[in-house]
Each structure stands twice: as C-alpha cells, then as structure tokens.
Design a protein around this motif. Sequence first.
Motif, PDB file in Angstrom:
ATOM      1  N   ARG A 228       0.836  -1.209   0.000  1.00  0.00           N
ATOM      2  CA  ARG A 228       0.000   0.000   0.000  1.00  0.00           C
ATOM      3  C   ARG A 228       0.870   1.258   0.000  1.00  0.00           C
ATOM      4  O   ARG A 228       0.513   2.266  -0.627  1.00  0.00           O
ATOM      5  N   GLU A 229       1.978   1.229   0.726  1.00  0.00           N
ATOM      6  CA  GLU A 229       2.867   2.396   0.742  1.00  0.00           C
ATOM      7  C   GLU A 229       3.375   2.711  -0.660  1.00  0.00           C
ATOM      8  O   GLU A 229       3.412   3.870  -1.076  1.00  0.00           O
ATOM      9  N   VAL A 230       3.745   1.667  -1.396  1.00  0.00           N
ATOM     10  CA  VAL A 230       4.221   1.876  -2.767  1.00  0.00           C
ATOM     11  C   VAL A 230       3.096   2.381  -3.652  1.00  0.00           C
ATOM     12  O   VAL A 230       3.284   3.311  -4.462  1.00  0.00           O
ATOM     13  N   LEU A 231       1.921   1.784  -3.519  1.00  0.00           N
ATOM     14  CA  LEU A 231       0.796   2.195  -4.361  1.00  0.00           C
ATOM     15  C   LEU A 231       0.399   3.645  -4.111  1.00  0.00           C
ATOM     16  O   LEU A 231      -0.021   4.354  -5.037  1.00  0.00           O
ATOM     17  N   MET A 232       0.542   4.111  -2.868  1.00  0.00           N
ATOM     18  CA  MET A 232       0.224   5.507  -2.559  1.00  0.00           C
ATOM     19  C   MET A 232       1.177   6.469  -3.257  1.00  0.00           C
ATOM     20  O   MET A 232       0.832   7.621  -3.528  1.00  0.00           O
ATOM     21  N   ARG A 233       2.373   5.989  -3.593  1.00  0.00           N
ATOM     22  CA  ARG A 233       3.374   6.868  -4.199  1.00  0.00           C
ATOM     23  C   ARG A 233       3.432   6.747  -5.712  1.00  0.00           C
ATOM     24  O   ARG A 233       4.167   7.493  -6.367  1.00  0.00           O
ATOM     25  N   THR A 234       2.700   5.782  -6.266  1.00  0.00           N
ATOM     26  CA  THR A 234       2.856   5.550  -7.702  1.00  0.00           C
ATOM     27  C   THR A 234       2.334   6.707  -8.549  1.00  0.00           C
ATOM     28  O   THR A 234       2.915   7.015  -9.599  1.00  0.00           O
ATOM     29  N   ASP A 235       1.253   7.360  -8.139  1.00  0.00           N
ATOM     30  CA  ASP A 235       0.718   8.466  -8.946  1.00  0.00           C
ATOM     31  C   ASP A 235       1.739   9.590  -9.061  1.00  0.00           C
ATOM     32  O   ASP A 235       2.004  10.104 -10.164  1.00  0.00           O
ATOM     33  N   SER A 236       2.308  10.000  -7.918  1.00  0.00           N
ATOM     34  CA  SER A 236       3.327  11.062  -7.965  1.00  0.00           C
ATOM     35  C   SER A 236       4.570  10.559  -8.685  1.00  0.00           C
ATOM     36  O   SER A 236       5.261  11.327  -9.368  1.00  0.00           O
ATOM     37  N   PHE A 237       4.855   9.255  -8.559  1.00  0.00           N
ATOM     38  CA  PHE A 237       6.008   8.678  -9.238  1.00  0.00           C
ATOM     39  C   PHE A 237       5.845   8.796 -10.750  1.00  0.00           C
ATOM     40  O   PHE A 237       6.755   9.231 -11.472  1.00  0.00           O
ATOM     41  N   VAL A 238       4.675   8.408 -11.243  1.00  0.00           N
ATOM     42  CA  VAL A 238       4.416   8.497 -12.683  1.00  0.00           C
ATOM     43  C   VAL A 238       4.467   9.954 -13.138  1.00  0.00           C
ATOM     44  O   VAL A 238       5.014  10.279 -14.213  1.00  0.00           O
ATOM     45  N   SER A 239       3.929  10.864 -12.324  1.00  0.00           N
ATOM     46  CA  SER A 239       3.961  12.282 -12.665  1.00  0.00           C
ATOM     47  C   SER A 239       5.407  12.782 -12.753  1.00  0.00           C
ATOM     48  O   SER A 239       5.769  13.527 -13.679  1.00  0.00           O
ATOM     49  N   ASP A 240       6.239  12.376 -11.797  1.00  0.00           N
ATOM     50  CA  ASP A 240       7.652  12.776 -11.820  1.00  0.00           C
ATOM     51  C   ASP A 240       8.350  12.241 -13.060  1.00  0.00           C
ATOM     52  O   ASP A 240       9.142  12.955 -13.707  1.00  0.00           O
ATOM     53  N   LEU A 241       8.054  10.984 -13.405  1.00  0.00           N
ATOM     54  CA  LEU A 241       8.696  10.398 -14.588  1.00  0.00           C
ATOM     55  C   LEU A 241       8.279  11.135 -15.859  1.00  0.00           C
ATOM     56  O   LEU A 241       9.106  11.345 -16.765  1.00  0.00           O
ATOM     57  N   ASN A 242       7.023  11.509 -15.929  1.00  0.00           N
ATOM     58  CA  ASN A 242       6.563  12.252 -17.110  1.00  0.00           C
ATOM     59  C   ASN A 242       7.262  13.602 -17.229  1.00  0.00           C
ATOM     60  O   ASN A 242       7.543  14.069 -18.340  1.00  0.00           O
ATOM     61  N   ARG A 243       7.540  14.255 -16.087  1.00  0.00           N
ATOM     62  CA  ARG A 243       8.266  15.533 -16.139  1.00  0.00           C
ATOM     63  C   ARG A 243       9.725  15.327 -16.541  1.00  0.00           C
ATOM     64  O   ARG A 243      10.322  16.174 -17.202  1.00  0.00           O
ATOM     65  N   LEU A 244      10.278  14.198 -16.142  1.00  0.00           N
ATOM     66  CA  LEU A 244      11.681  13.939 -16.456  1.00  0.00           C
ATOM     67  C   LEU A 244      11.882  13.441 -17.883  1.00  0.00           C
ATOM     68  O   LEU A 244      12.980  13.577 -18.437  1.00  0.00           O
ATOM     69  N   ALA A 245      10.857  12.842 -18.478  1.00  0.00           N
ATOM     70  CA  ALA A 245      11.015  12.215 -19.789  1.00  0.00           C
ATOM     71  C   ALA A 245      11.589  13.163 -20.838  1.00  0.00           C
ATOM     72  O   ALA A 245      12.538  12.793 -21.554  1.00  0.00           O
ATOM     73  N   PRO A 246      11.074  14.422 -20.990  1.00  0.00           N
ATOM     74  CA  PRO A 246      11.666  15.322 -21.998  1.00  0.00           C
ATOM     75  C   PRO A 246      13.127  15.635 -21.692  1.00  0.00           C
ATOM     76  O   PRO A 246      13.946  15.760 -22.620  1.00  0.00           O
ATOM     77  N   GLU A 247      13.454  15.799 -20.430  1.00  0.00           N
ATOM     78  CA  GLU A 247      14.840  16.083 -20.060  1.00  0.00           C
ATOM     79  C   GLU A 247      15.749  14.917 -20.465  1.00  0.00           C
ATOM     80  O   GLU A 247      16.878  15.123 -20.923  1.00  0.00           O
ATOM     81  N   LEU A 248      15.246  13.710 -20.272  1.00  0.00           N
ATOM     82  CA  LEU A 248      16.040  12.538 -20.633  1.00  0.00           C
ATOM     83  C   LEU A 248      16.237  12.459 -22.140  1.00  0.00           C
ATOM     84  O   LEU A 248      17.325  12.103 -22.619  1.00  0.00           O
ATOM     85  N   GLU A 249      15.192  12.784 -22.889  1.00  0.00           N
ATOM     86  CA  GLU A 249      15.322  12.780 -24.356  1.00  0.00           C
ATOM     87  C   GLU A 249      16.357  13.800 -24.801  1.00  0.00           C
ATOM     88  O   GLU A 249      17.183  13.527 -25.685  1.00  0.00           O
ATOM     89  N   ALA A 250      16.304  14.987 -24.185  1.00  0.00           N
ATOM     90  CA  ALA A 250      17.270  16.022 -24.548  1.00  0.00           C
ATOM     91  C   ALA A 250      18.690  15.580 -24.200  1.00  0.00           C
ATOM     92  O   ALA A 250      19.645  15.831 -24.962  1.00  0.00           O
ATOM     93  N   LEU A 251      18.839  14.918 -23.065  1.00  0.00           N
ATOM     94  CA  LEU A 251      20.164  14.462 -22.648  1.00  0.00           C
ATOM     95  C   LEU A 251      20.682  13.378 -23.576  1.00  0.00           C
ATOM     96  O   LEU A 251      21.873  13.353 -23.926  1.00  0.00           O
ATOM     97  N   ASN A 252      19.813  12.490 -24.019  1.00  0.00           N
ATOM     98  CA  ASN A 252      20.222  11.460 -24.970  1.00  0.00           C
ATOM     99  C   ASN A 252      20.644  12.081 -26.296  1.00  0.00           C
ATOM    100  O   ASN A 252      21.565  11.589 -26.960  1.00  0.00           O
ATOM    101  N   ALA A 253      19.960  13.171 -26.691  1.00  0.00           N
ATOM    102  CA  ALA A 253      20.337  13.862 -27.923  1.00  0.00           C
ATOM    103  C   ALA A 253      21.701  14.529 -27.770  1.00  0.00           C
ATOM    104  O   ALA A 253      22.470  14.635 -28.737  1.00  0.00           O
ATOM    105  N   LEU A 254      21.984  14.971 -26.549  1.00  0.00           N
ATOM    106  CA  LEU A 254      23.255  15.640 -26.278  1.00  0.00           C
ATOM    107  C   LEU A 254      24.402  14.634 -26.257  1.00  0.00           C
ATOM    108  O   LEU A 254      25.488  14.893 -26.796  1.00  0.00           O
ATOM    109  N   ILE A 255      24.144  13.500 -25.631  1.00  0.00           N
ATOM    110  CA  ILE A 255      25.178  12.458 -25.547  1.00  0.00           C
ATOM    111  C   ILE A 255      24.772  11.353 -26.506  1.00  0.00           C
ATOM    112  O   ILE A 255      24.071  10.402 -26.150  1.00  0.00           O
TER     113      ILE A 255
END
Length: 722
Positions: A228-255
Amino acid sequence: MSELHTTFHWRATGLSPRDIQLQAAQLQLKLRETVDPYCPHGHNGDSLTPPMRDRLSQLLQRFLDARKNVLSQATLAGQISSHPWAGVTNATLDPAQFSAVGERLTQWQACLVSVSGLLGDLGRFLPAGTDASVPMTELGSLIEALEQLPEPDDDVIWEYLPSLTGERLRQSRNGLDMFLSLGALSIRLAGRLSPWDMFDRSCLNRHQRAVTSLSKHLAVEASLGQVREVLMRTDSFVSDLNRLAPELEALNALIRLPGEAVFTTSCNGLGELEKLLGIISAVPHSFLQWRDPALLQPQFDTALAHLRRDLDALNQRAETLGGLFDLNALPSINQLERIRSALEGGKSSLWLSTRGRAVRQELIKFCHDEDLALAPIVAALPALIEYAISLKALNDHPIYAKHLGRLYQGPDTDVHMAETLRAWYRAVQRSYSGERARLGQCIVTLPDRATLSIRKLRQQHQATIEQALDTYHKLHAVLAEQAPLRDNHSNLLDPAHGIASVARELRQALDALNALATDDHHSIGQLIEDVKAQSRLIDGQTQWEEFRQQHALFQGMEMEIHGSVTSEAMLRKAIATLALADCIQSVPLATLRRVLEQQSRPRLYEQLRKFAATLKKAQRDEEAARETFAELVELDLNAWMQGRPASPGALRTRNQLALQRARHLNDWLNYIATQQQLHSLGLGRLADAIIEGRVSVDQADLVLQAAVMRTLALELNQAKTR
C-alpha cells in the motif's frame, strides 16, 4: 635337506610329509565325502602336535558322551532342546552355585504363580469359560491399556462402540479430524469474511483471481502495508517520470551513442542520470572549462608532481626575497647581472658617483625601500637572479607544456585545479569502464553549455530523481523474482506493462479481496494461504456432507454457514465416543475388548483400573525375579521356552520341569562347556554339524582325524608351490 623331504618330520607334527599325504588320502577315501568344512580353524603344522591331536580327539569324545547323556534326559526323544535345563548358557557355573540357581528359579516361579492367579481373576470380568491367558510380551500392554481406560461420561453413545473397530474406527477418527480442521479454517477466516462470503464459491473465484494477480507481481514475503505504501506513491512517481522524460530525451540527444538510449524512464536509466548529475557536479564549473586531452595521459601525474615541486621551490624563494624586492617589477636577468657587477666591491660612497646614482635609480624601481642599504641588497642579489632564472624557465617549460596541456600556465599554473580535474577524469574512467568507456569519453568531452545544462537539470530535478529512485527501490523490495517490473531496464512508463498498469492491477486485486486484505501486517503469502484455506473449507464442506451421511455417529453434525456445528452436544458426544473406542481398541485381550464395547457400566472401568494397578505390581515382581535368575544362568529365554509363547502358565510349566530335574543341571553344564571348548579350539563347525545331524556320532572321530590330516596336507601343498 629341506623339511619337505619325505623322510623328515613336517614341522611339529611328528609326521613326515609322505605320511601326512598318505593318511589324508586314505581317510578321505574312507569317508567318501569332503571334510574341508570341518578343518580345525586356526591350526597348522606348528600347533597340531601329537599331544594336541590327542587332546582334540579326547575333547570330541567327551562332547559326544555329554551329548549322549543330555539326550537321555530330554523330555522329547532325540531333541536336546527339550532338556529340562536347555536355555541355560553359563558354562562357568560352579556346583556350589546350584542351590542359588534353585532358589532364584523358585522365587521366579512364585511370582509367576501370583501373576497367573491375577490373570485368573481377570476371568470374572469375562464371559464364563473365556480364556484370559496373555503372553508375557503383551502383559505390559494390557496393564497400560487398562490403566488408561477413561471414566465414561454421559456423552458416550454406547450403541456405536461395537462398530467402532478396525477400519471403521480409523475412518471415524479421520472424519472427526476433518470436521475439526474445517472448523479451524472457518475460525481463521471468520474475522475477515462474512458467513455468506466464506462458503460462496463465486467469492472464492474472485479471491483466487486476485491472489493470482498479486503473486504474478509481488513477493510472498511482502506485507500489505509495504504494498500500500508503494501504491500511494505511484501516482506522484508516474507524474515525476513524465516531467523527467523530456529532459532525458534532450540528454540522450546531447550524448549521442550508438545503440539504445542511456537515459530512459527505467530504474537503470534514472540511475544513470543520477550518476551523471553527481559526476558533473563533483567539480566546480570553472574547473570544467579547463578540461584538456592531456588529463587522460598517464604522464600527466608525473609532470604535475614535478611542477608542484618546482613551484614550491620558487614560492619559497619568493617568500624570502619578497621583503626586499617587488618581484612583479623585476628587470631582465641581464640588467640584474649588470647591477650585481656594479655593486660587487662597492663602497658606501658609491651612490655619489654618476654610475652609482644610475644603479640606485634602477634599484629603486624594484626595491620596496627607497632608503637603500647596500649590504643586504648585495647579499640577496644572487638569490634574486636565481629566482628570475627559475621564473623564466617556468614561463616556457617545453616538458610541462607538452604533458599538462593548456592547464600549464607557467608559474601561474593552478595545481589544485589540475589535481582536481585529474582526479575527476580518473573517477569517470573508473565509473565508465569496459563497454561503458565510450559513455565516459562523451562525458569528459561535453561542451561547457552542456555541463551547465546538466548542472541546471540537477538543481531543478535532483529531489525528483531521488524520490523516484526511492519509490522504485521500495517497489523492487516487494516485487516477485519473475515480475516484469523487477527488471531494472523495463520502461516504467510503458502503457501496457509499466508501473501505472501494474499499480492499477494491484489495486483491483486488493479491492477484490476486500476484507481479507485489511491487515497491513499480513503478507502476500499469508493472503494466498487464506484463499487456499477458503478453498479447502468450501471443498471440505462438500466432502463432509457426503461423509456424515455414511457414518451414523456424525448424522447430527452439520457444517452451518457460519462454520460451527448445529449442535455442540453432538460434537461432544462424537469426541467422547471415539476417545473411549480408541482406549478400548488398545486393550490387547480381544475377549475383554468385546466386553468393554458392550458394557455401559462406569463401575466396570473403575474396577479394571484398580485391577491393573495390582497386576502391574505383580508383573514388576515377576520381571525382577526373572532378571535375577536370568543374570545368574545367562538365560536364553527363547531356548528355555523352545520357541513357544512365554505366557505365565507356559513359563510355570517350564520352570517346574527344571525344578523337578535339578539333578540334571550338572550334566547340561558339562555338555555346553565341552561344546564351547570345541568352538574355542577351532572345531566349532564340526560340533555344530554333529548337533544338527550332518555328521553321525559313529563317524565323528573319523571326520576329525581326516580334517586334521586334510589341514596339514593343504599346508604342505602351499609350501611346495612357494
């Protein structure tokens, strides 16, 4: 001459080899059968002397005479085992001990009379004419069974007892165990499942699908609280990953590296990102601007170490000279040499001459004190010139320039920055070795704008990255080994198999389990066992209904919807009846068992328990007396009884026979003593053959002589072959 010569005696036998071979052949021919099995064991030509051969022959004759004597005393013709003292094996008994043997046997006999009398008293509990004899081997079991007979209570259903034997009793006991185990299962589930859901197969099907889903993703030892502790954090976890995804794409383009992207929305990709941010932030950005290929060369360390020593020496001179001279305003080395030449041997009136005033003007330009004192200046000028020479050398040192690259700035080289960058390069090399070396090379060659962008990314998203990784590690801790998300390379944002999809499936499973999944301390494994318990309860209820229809004892015991019995009284009756049936069936005396099955008189059980106490004392006295007699005579009880069951009555008859034939004890001891002597002198197999009738008494001595000569002949043949 050799001892094998036909005219010489063979060893200590007193016989020549020829005589031995001739007698062996003649005796063998006379017997017409092999005597090899009866050759004296442990003998050879050294031991089979004439006196020894005579001794063996005399001993054999004494054995035959003793055997003839005890056979004449046997109660059954031709059977030594029927001798009154057969079973006594202590051949060392002295005649002075015979009276003790009789006393101990008499005491044993008296104890047997007591036991037999008590067993006779047992007959009053049995139908008239019933045999109450019990073998001594079962007497202890009878006493124990009678001692454990319970006090029957009103719950016993007496009419069922006669049928509760053998397989029927076993089935009934298993049936009661089934009912009690089903009750235990219902108690286990009663606190969390309603009475209707507990026995509802459609509810069970939902629960089974739910735990199947849970076990696909979760480890059995994971607790519901962790999940249950993990499930309570999954929504914010998915939201954080979605915010990071463009940054990761840009970093992959850089390297840009061939193959799959390094920085992805997987645990491994986030870990690579965290690692990169840490590496880029490990040194000041101002240092990263001085990156140079020379930092990757192994000679860099040696060159930097030498430069540090040179700079330390230069700085030490500067500290010494800095009090007199402005080291930033020094003239050329040639000018310093001219000044030194002009001042060497100068006098205090030097400043009064035209040349002296010119030198003074030059000195004033790089000396701190305008009131120039000639002596200290003259003394310091050689060191100042050396300092100037060293300074000039450092400004244009070809080796340092070659190995330190643009980090080399002459005397202004920032050694600390160079060491920091070198350590950073080496750390990158260690972190990105082998197949990852190309990634490390990309990192150390990133443009300044890229490193600034990465630093900015760290400032903005460091907490998000750490929180995301922490959430994944908590998720990883509860995942099963085979769970797809356990793979650190799996895409956590995958629409079909990512964390959002898994979290949704887990929530649905927990919702389906409802009340079963309310205890956060419960593990997934325990939850699975709960569902298995519900399945066993539902299946067991059906089996119980079929079983109780076939066994009248359980007719009134129905498993109600709440998991208890319709009538607790019926359960008590079944338990009491089966308990009494078990005790009755443990009684080894069949006739007494039948009496107990039919009698509903509690008084009978009380009388039998008291009788058991009296019988137990008599049994212990009998065992003690028997042991005392057996220890003295080394009794073989089976031989004493000639293989017959040792019941008290049979033992009394056997003992009485020995007491009546006490005079035959000495003859019996003589017989077993000569038998044991034959065994000790290597003729045991011959003695056994005579006892068993394989060698006749008339031919016994002939077999002995043939066996002795055969032993010597075989020894001679072996000596010849050597």
